[in-house]
Design a protein around this motif. Structure first.
Motif, PDB file in Angstrom:
ATOM      1  N   UNK A 557       0.825  -1.211   0.000  1.00 59.39           N
ATOM      2  CA  UNK A 557       0.000   0.000   0.000  1.00 59.39           C
ATOM      3  C   UNK A 557       0.860   1.262   0.000  1.00 59.39           C
ATOM      4  N   UNK A 558       1.891   1.288   0.826  1.00 62.60           N
ATOM      5  CA  UNK A 558       2.711   2.498   0.920  1.00 62.60           C
ATOM      6  C   UNK A 558       3.558   2.717  -0.331  1.00 62.60           C
ATOM      7  N   UNK A 559       4.015   1.645  -0.961  1.00 59.35           N
ATOM      8  CA  UNK A 559       4.755   1.798  -2.213  1.00 59.35           C
ATOM      9  C   UNK A 559       3.853   2.310  -3.332  1.00 59.35           C
ATOM     10  N   UNK A 560       2.643   1.789  -3.404  1.00 57.40           N
ATOM     11  CA  UNK A 560       1.707   2.254  -4.446  1.00 57.40           C
ATOM     12  C   UNK A 560       1.389   3.728  -4.248  1.00 57.40           C
ATOM     13  N   UNK A 561       1.173   4.149  -2.992  1.00 58.70           N
ATOM     14  CA  UNK A 561       0.897   5.560  -2.721  1.00 58.70           C
ATOM     15  C   UNK A 561       2.075   6.427  -3.149  1.00 58.70           C
ATOM     16  N   UNK A 562       3.304   5.944  -2.879  1.00 59.87           N
ATOM     17  CA  UNK A 562       4.480   6.719  -3.290  1.00 59.87           C
ATOM     18  C   UNK A 562       4.575   6.831  -4.806  1.00 59.87           C
ATOM     19  N   UNK A 563       4.053   5.829  -5.513  1.00 59.16           N
ATOM     20  CA  UNK A 563       4.058   5.881  -6.978  1.00 59.16           C
ATOM     21  C   UNK A 563       2.897   6.695  -7.530  1.00 59.16           C
ATOM     22  N   UNK A 564       2.045   7.240  -6.639  1.00 63.51           N
ATOM     23  CA  UNK A 564       0.937   8.073  -7.082  1.00 63.51           C
ATOM     24  C   UNK A 564      -0.282   7.293  -7.516  1.00 63.51           C
ATOM     25  N   UNK A 565      -0.401   6.042  -7.085  1.00 64.28           N
ATOM     26  CA  UNK A 565      -1.534   5.229  -7.484  1.00 64.28           C
ATOM     27  C   UNK A 565      -2.449   4.880  -6.329  1.00 64.28           C
ATOM     28  N   UNK A 566      -3.357   3.947  -6.598  1.00 60.97           N
ATOM     29  CA  UNK A 566      -4.290   3.454  -5.602  1.00 60.97           C
ATOM     30  C   UNK A 566      -4.202   1.942  -5.544  1.00 60.97           C
ATOM     31  N   UNK A 567      -4.635   1.363  -4.414  1.00 56.44           N
ATOM     32  CA  UNK A 567      -4.563  -0.070  -4.225  1.00 56.44           C
ATOM     33  C   UNK A 567      -5.865  -0.535  -3.595  1.00 56.44           C
ATOM     34  N   UNK A 568      -6.260  -1.788  -3.896  1.00 62.74           N
ATOM     35  CA  UNK A 568      -7.500  -2.296  -3.332  1.00 62.74           C
ATOM     36  C   UNK A 568      -7.618  -3.789  -3.520  1.00 62.74           C
ATOM     37  N   UNK A 569      -8.719  -4.336  -3.022  1.00 63.34           N
ATOM     38  CA  UNK A 569      -8.977  -5.761  -3.109  1.00 63.34           C
ATOM     39  C   UNK A 569     -10.473  -5.962  -3.321  1.00 63.34           C
ATOM     40  N   UNK A 570     -10.831  -7.007  -4.065  1.00 62.20           N
ATOM     41  CA  UNK A 570     -12.238  -7.304  -4.301  1.00 62.20           C
ATOM     42  C   UNK A 570     -12.386  -8.805  -4.589  1.00 62.20           C
ATOM     43  N   UNK A 571     -13.586  -9.304  -4.378  1.00 61.08           N
ATOM     44  CA  UNK A 571     -13.838 -10.713  -4.601  1.00 61.08           C
ATOM     45  C   UNK A 571     -13.982 -11.040  -6.082  1.00 61.08           C
ATOM     46  N   UNK A 572     -13.792 -12.336  -6.413  1.00 60.16           N
ATOM     47  CA  UNK A 572     -13.905 -12.822  -7.788  1.00 60.16           C
ATOM     48  C   UNK A 572     -14.938 -13.933  -7.803  1.00 60.16           C
ATOM     49  N   UNK A 573     -15.877 -13.891  -8.746  1.00 63.77           N
ATOM     50  CA  UNK A 573     -16.888 -14.928  -8.881  1.00 63.77           C
ATOM     51  C   UNK A 573     -16.401 -16.013  -9.839  1.00 63.77           C
ATOM     52  N   UNK A 574     -16.674 -17.282  -9.569  1.00 61.39           N
ATOM     53  CA  UNK A 574     -17.453 -17.813  -8.424  1.00 61.39           C
ATOM     54  C   UNK A 574     -16.644 -17.881  -7.130  1.00 61.39           C
ATOM     55  N   UNK A 575     -15.301 -17.940  -7.245  1.00 61.18           N
ATOM     56  CA  UNK A 575     -14.471 -17.954  -6.044  1.00 61.18           C
ATOM     57  C   UNK A 575     -13.116 -17.365  -6.393  1.00 61.18           C
ATOM     58  N   UNK A 576     -12.413 -16.943  -5.373  1.00 59.86           N
ATOM     59  CA  UNK A 576     -11.116 -16.327  -5.576  1.00 59.86           C
ATOM     60  C   UNK A 576     -11.110 -14.887  -5.101  1.00 59.86           C
ATOM     61  N   UNK A 577      -9.961 -14.229  -5.273  1.00 58.28           N
ATOM     62  CA  UNK A 577      -9.800 -12.852  -4.831  1.00 58.28           C
ATOM     63  C   UNK A 577      -8.902 -12.134  -5.824  1.00 58.28           C
ATOM     64  N   UNK A 578      -9.087 -10.802  -5.920  1.00 58.59           N
ATOM     65  CA  UNK A 578      -8.302  -9.978  -6.850  1.00 58.59           C
ATOM     66  C   UNK A 578      -7.706  -8.798  -6.089  1.00 58.59           C
ATOM     67  N   UNK A 579      -6.374  -8.739  -6.019  1.00 56.34           N
ATOM     68  CA  UNK A 579      -5.677  -7.573  -5.499  1.00 56.34           C
ATOM     69  C   UNK A 579      -5.255  -6.714  -6.682  1.00 56.34           C
ATOM     70  N   UNK A 580      -5.499  -5.417  -6.617  1.00 55.24           N
ATOM     71  CA  UNK A 580      -5.191  -4.545  -7.746  1.00 55.24           C
ATOM     72  C   UNK A 580      -4.508  -3.263  -7.275  1.00 55.24           C
ATOM     73  N   UNK A 581      -3.726  -2.661  -8.183  1.00 57.30           N
ATOM     74  CA  UNK A 581      -3.134  -1.346  -7.930  1.00 57.30           C
ATOM     75  C   UNK A 581      -3.025  -0.612  -9.263  1.00 57.30           C
ATOM     76  N   UNK A 582      -2.952   0.700  -9.215  1.00 55.92           N
ATOM     77  CA  UNK A 582      -2.916   1.507 -10.427  1.00 55.92           C
ATOM     78  C   UNK A 582      -1.564   2.190 -10.584  1.00 55.92           C
ATOM     79  N   UNK A 583      -1.182   2.389 -11.854  1.00 58.52           N
ATOM     80  CA  UNK A 583       0.052   3.093 -12.214  1.00 58.52           C
ATOM     81  C   UNK A 583      -0.250   4.070 -13.339  1.00 58.52           C
ATOM     82  N   UNK A 584       0.569   5.121 -13.418  1.00 57.63           N
ATOM     83  CA  UNK A 584       0.394   6.105 -14.480  1.00 57.63           C
ATOM     84  C   UNK A 584       0.724   5.468 -15.827  1.00 57.63           C
TER      85      UNK A 584
END
Length: 604
Positions: A557-584
């Motif tokens: 989270x802190x590295x993504x913020x330093x790069x000027x992006x955002x980070x998050x997590x959300x569920x995946x159907x039917x099962x699983x998880x997705x961690x994501x972050x944004x970059x310019x």
């Protein structure tokens, strides 16, 4: 001054003349109308009685053939409408209606004037005539014949005659009032001009003096009241200059102090209304110009009103801590109240201690978490060492197991300490970010190659679906560290045979969204908000078994913020998880010159 005085005199004269003209006009119109109505009524009564006398002859038949010509003659002589009505209400003669149409007239027994005439001898009424379609005044006189037959002789005149007289009277009064108004205004204007000339001259000097930085003294030309007033103005101007100079200096000093203060300052009156605040108070409490002269408790939440009101009511020096929320962020404010010497107002000083409270909580949480995380490996090391010292070292098999456990926990301690140092370096700006064009696909491949041995042991498969031509702006080492933590966590916590996929999609307005998804059992959404906190684990027992420190996602989270992006997590159907972050997002350098890429990086 000139316009005000003359305007007031003009308005006063105008109102007086208008009031007099309207009052006299209404009275004269009313009196004349009443007088005319009375006069006409009396004349109609006289004509009705004269006509009635002609009908008293019992030899005169009360038939329409004989009565209608008589009604025409009486009406013509009187200059009014004459109507003869027998006791049954039948009209047997009317000066305005031809003989052949008399039978079409309504029965007149219910007319007000005829009813009164039969009852009292004479009846008078004003009403609308359906026959002539106009308002009329009616006068009826009863006649009683010796043969026992009775009837009514009625005379009538239209009321439009009176309206014509009223309009003429109104026109005459309006012309007279207008002439009087013109004369009055002219006279009052001349009187106002001569009576206020000296005052206007004095006022002009005062206005000129008030509008110039250096005030001119008024010239005293006489020893009367005007001269005394001019001298008084001169003295007052000197005193005002002195007072204004002092007040201006004090105001400038106070404004400079208030503007430069980091603490918020709010001045309250005796009713706790806001009379003044500085920019810091405006930022802390979210004040605006609409808050001036409003009670201070109106700008606070209900939870913060009670302690502040208790402090205000005490009227003593004291302080309370307020927990405010501005722009979705909690802020702790130390509010200190200081009554003024006069006792009619108070100064409320606001100290923003949010950073202190936040740092204190971070320190407390950090100490608690670190103590908890280090306690287990240190305890194992200590227990195993004591066991070895106690003689277990002589047992080659058991001693080896104890030594291997000590090695694992020592490595765990080293990993925790390394992660803590990395996190501290990132948060203290000791981690230098070097922005450059980064091929995300190449970073993913490099991280996958690093993690392949561990993934093979757990039968976890990787899929890199990031297109090779997609570039982002960032720090290569930081991006690989982020990917390493996310992919490493996936390998640790998903069951054997699962798959981890890395995707990258455009994200408005000018970003990439890098997604690390798996088809494992997933994570309960109740944990999403806290996954990026230090030492937070969904399954603490399994995390320790897998060697997790609970710091990887916090570093992400802190590295993504330093790069000027955002980070998050959300569920995946039917099962699983997705961690994501944004970059310019950056266009493919192959399609652009190196100078263009460097120029865009510099602008970022």
């Amino acid at each position: 001054m000139k316009l005000r005085v003359r305007g007031k005199l003009f308005l006063l004269s105008l109102l007086l003349i208008v009031a007099v003209v309207l009052s006299v006009g209404f009275y004269l119109e009313y009196a004349l109308r009443e007088w005319l109505v009375d006069r006409v009524t009396d004349e109609l009564i006289s004509h009705a009685r004269m006509g009635r006398n002609q009908l008293l002859n019992p030899a005169l038949p009360l038939r329409a053939e004989e009565m209608d010509p008589m009604a025409d003659a009486i009406g013509h002589a009187a200059g009014a409408r004459a109507t003869i009505v027998v006791e049954s209400g039948v009209v047997v003669g009317d000066s305005e209606i031809p003989l052949d149409k008399l039978s079409q007239l309504d029965n007149h027994a219910g007319r007000p004037e005829i009813i009164r005439a039969f009852a009292d001898g004479v009846g008078v009424s004003q009403r609308y005539s359906k026959t002539l379609r106009t308002n009329m005044i009616y006068v009826a006189a009863r006649f009683d014949r010796t043969d026992g037959r009775r009837g009514v002789m009625r005379m009538a005149l239209p009321l439009k005659t009176f309206r014509e007289i009223s309009w003429r009277l109104r026109l005459t009064l309006a012309v007279a009032g207008l002439m009087g108004l013109i004369i009055a205004v002219s006279v009052s204007g001349l009187a106002a001009h001569f009576s206020t000339r000296r005052f206007r001259q004095l006022a002009a000097h005062v206005v000129q003096s008030a509008s110039t930085p250096q005030r001119n003294r008024l010239e005293v030309r006489s020893q009367d009241e005007i001269g005394w007033l001019a001298g008084t103005f001169n003295e007052m101007a000197d005193e005002v200059d002195t007072a204004l100079s002092s007040l201006t200096a004090e105001r400038d000093r106070l404004a400079a102090v208030l503007e430069g203060m980091a603490e918020g300052v709010v001045v309250l009156d005796a009713e706790h209304r806001i009379t003044l605040f500085n920019p810091s108070a405006r930022d802390i409490l979210g004040l605006g110009q609409m808050c001036l002269h409003q009670p201070v408790e109106n700008v606070l939440d209900e939870d913060d009103q009670a302690p502040l009101l208790e402090l205000l009511e005490s009227e003593l020096v004291g302080h309370v801590e307020l927990n405010l929320e501005r722009d979705g962020q909690a802020r702790w404010i130390l509010a200190q109240l200081t009554p003024t010497a006069s006792g009619h107002s108070a100064i409320l000083t606001l100290h923003d201690v949010s950073d202190l409270r936040r740092q204190e909580k971070i320190r407390q949480d950090f100490v608690a978490n670190v103590s908890h995380e280090l306690r287990t490996p240190v305890s194992i090391l200590q227990a195993n060492a004591e066991t070895l010292v106690s003689g277990a070292i002589e047992d080659r098999v058991y001693g080896r197991k104890l030594a291997e456990a000590m090695e694992r926990n020592a490595a765990r301690l080293a990993d925790i300490i390394s992660k803590l140092l990395d996190l501290s370096r990132i948060e203290s700006d000791g981690y230098v970010i070097r922005m450059e064009a980064v091929n995300i696909s190449a970073c993913v491949e490099h991280v996958i190659e690093t993690l392949k041995p561990i993934a093979s042991e757990r039968s976890v498969f990787f899929r890199n679906r990031v297109e090779a031509q997609n570039y982002a702006v960032g720090d290569r080492e930081a991006i690989e560290e982020i990917l390493s933590n996310l992919l490493g966590n996936a390998v640790k916590y998903i069951p054997p045979g699962s798959q981890v996929t890395v995707l990258m999609r455009p994200s408005p307005p000018h970003h990439w969204r890098v997604m690390v998804t798996d088809n494992g059992p997933g994570i309960d959404p109740i944990h999403f908000d806290r996954l990026f906190e230090r030492f937070y684990r969904v399954d603490k027992g399994r995390a320790r078994e897998m060697g997790g420190t609970g710091l990887g996602l916090s570093i992400v989270k802190r590295l993504v913020i330093k790069l000027g992006g955002e980070v998050g997590v959300e569920g995946v159907k039917p099962n699983g998880v997705c961690f994501w972050f944004t970059l310019r997002r950056l266009e493919t350098p192959a399609k652009r010159s190196a100078d263009d890429v460097d120029e865009e990086l510099i602008s970022i």
